[in-house]
Design a protein around this motif. Sequence first.
Motif, PDB file in Angstrom:
ATOM      1  N   MET A  32     -10.291   4.338   3.844  1.00  0.00           N
ATOM      2  CA  MET A  32      -9.240   4.966   3.209  1.00  0.00           C
ATOM      3  C   MET A  32      -7.946   4.730   3.801  1.00  0.00           C
ATOM      4  SD  MET A  32     -10.367   7.421   1.216  1.00  0.00           S
ATOM      5  CE  MET A  32      -9.382   9.035   1.198  1.00  0.00           C
ATOM      6  N   SER A  33      -7.836   4.475   5.024  1.00  0.00           N
ATOM      7  CA  SER A  33      -6.504   4.128   5.711  1.00  0.00           C
ATOM      8  C   SER A  33      -6.123   2.759   5.286  1.00  0.00           C
ATOM      9  CB  SER A  33      -6.600   4.102   7.054  1.00  0.00           C
ATOM     10  OG  SER A  33      -6.686   5.459   7.641  1.00  0.00           O
ATOM     11  N   ASN A  34      -6.877   1.776   4.714  1.00  0.00           N
ATOM     12  CA  ASN A  34      -6.744   0.427   4.465  1.00  0.00           C
ATOM     13  C   ASN A  34      -6.492   0.219   2.923  1.00  0.00           C
ATOM     14  OD1 ASN A  34      -6.379  -1.056   7.054  1.00  0.00           O
ATOM     15  ND2 ASN A  34      -8.588  -0.363   7.178  1.00  0.00           N
ATOM     16  N   LEU A  35      -6.344   1.285   2.036  1.00  0.00           N
ATOM     17  CA  LEU A  35      -6.033   1.237   0.749  1.00  0.00           C
ATOM     18  C   LEU A  35      -4.420   1.210   0.626  1.00  0.00           C
ATOM     19  CD1 LEU A  35      -8.485   3.397  -1.074  1.00  0.00           C
ATOM     20  CD2 LEU A  35      -8.265   1.056  -1.331  1.00  0.00           C
ATOM     21  N   LYS A  36      -3.721   0.045   0.222  1.00  0.00           N
ATOM     22  CA  LYS A  36      -2.469  -0.060   0.293  1.00  0.00           C
ATOM     23  C   LYS A  36      -1.921  -0.099  -1.268  1.00  0.00           C
ATOM     24  CE  LYS A  36      -2.441  -0.472   4.684  1.00  0.00           C
ATOM     25  NZ  LYS A  36      -2.401   0.675   5.679  1.00  0.00           N
ATOM     26  N   LYS A  37      -0.835   0.631  -1.548  1.00  0.00           N
ATOM     27  CA  LYS A  37      -0.352   0.605  -2.860  1.00  0.00           C
ATOM     28  C   LYS A  37       0.517  -0.651  -2.951  1.00  0.00           C
ATOM     29  CE  LYS A  37       0.621   5.596  -3.044  1.00  0.00           C
ATOM     30  NZ  LYS A  37       1.300   6.680  -3.331  1.00  0.00           N
ATOM     31  N   SER A  38       0.588  -1.323  -1.851  1.00  0.00           N
ATOM     32  CA  SER A  38       1.577  -2.612  -2.196  1.00  0.00           C
ATOM     33  C   SER A  38       0.532  -3.870  -2.347  1.00  0.00           C
ATOM     34  CB  SER A  38       2.198  -3.072  -0.652  1.00  0.00           C
ATOM     35  OG  SER A  38       1.388  -3.152   0.181  1.00  0.00           O
ATOM     36  N   SER A  39      -0.660  -3.485  -2.167  1.00  0.00           N
ATOM     37  CA  SER A  39      -1.664  -4.678  -2.663  1.00  0.00           C
ATOM     38  C   SER A  39      -1.852  -4.825  -4.321  1.00  0.00           C
ATOM     39  CB  SER A  39      -3.102  -4.137  -2.445  1.00  0.00           C
ATOM     40  OG  SER A  39      -3.941  -5.060  -2.684  1.00  0.00           O
ATOM     41  N   SER A  40      -1.655  -6.058  -4.662  1.00  0.00           N
ATOM     42  CA  SER A  40      -1.662  -6.406  -6.094  1.00  0.00           C
ATOM     43  C   SER A  40      -2.906  -6.390  -6.768  1.00  0.00           C
ATOM     44  CB  SER A  40      -0.941  -7.680  -6.336  1.00  0.00           C
ATOM     45  OG  SER A  40      -1.540  -8.681  -5.648  1.00  0.00           O
ATOM     46  N   HIS A  41      -3.994  -6.464  -5.937  1.00  0.00           N
ATOM     47  CA  HIS A  41      -5.192  -6.481  -6.666  1.00  0.00           C
ATOM     48  C   HIS A  41      -6.417  -6.044  -5.814  1.00  0.00           C
ATOM     49  CE1 HIS A  41      -8.644  -8.330  -9.179  1.00  0.00           C
ATOM     50  NE2 HIS A  41      -8.967  -8.802  -7.972  1.00  0.00           N
ATOM     51  N   TYR A  42      -7.259  -5.229  -6.445  1.00  0.00           N
ATOM     52  CA  TYR A  42      -8.480  -4.778  -5.865  1.00  0.00           C
ATOM     53  C   TYR A  42      -9.532  -5.183  -6.801  1.00  0.00           C
ATOM     54  CZ  TYR A  42      -6.453  -1.987  -2.102  1.00  0.00           C
ATOM     55  OH  TYR A  42      -5.641  -1.771  -1.116  1.00  0.00           O
ATOM     56  N   PRO A  43     -10.813  -5.984  -6.304  1.00  0.00           N
ATOM     57  CA  PRO A  43     -11.874  -6.259  -7.245  1.00  0.00           C
ATOM     58  C   PRO A  43     -12.568  -5.193  -7.644  1.00  0.00           C
ATOM     59  CG  PRO A  43     -12.399  -6.545  -4.847  1.00  0.00           C
ATOM     60  CD  PRO A  43     -10.905  -6.159  -4.828  1.00  0.00           C
TER      61      PRO A  43
END
Length: 108
Positions: A32-43
């Motif tokens: 939960m803590s490592n989900l980042k809005k700045s990440s451009s892609h989640y598989p």
Amino acid sequence: KDLALTEHEYDEWGDPTSDFIAADVINTICPMSNLKKSSSHYPRMLIVGTMNDMNVPFWHATAFHAKLEKVVSSCKKNEKQQQHLLYVVEQGGHQLAFGTRLEVAALV
């Protein structure tokens, strides 16, 4: 202490309510803590929870799925959304039930 489900693990991980180093370590491995809005892609993901899991209650899977969907939708305004599927198994524990077979052909 409001972390009753993890108090039995304080000897292994430390007490995050009083030990800031332990809290930082736990946050580095917390999904939960490592989900980042700045990440451009989640598989694409299949998130599985079970109703009888004594280690990870099923609502952890539902909360993770909800946050993942929120993060992905805020990142990808104009792109095709990736599918993230949630599956909650009624019978089963931490490693599903004995003899349970979960088949996933593809997340298309």
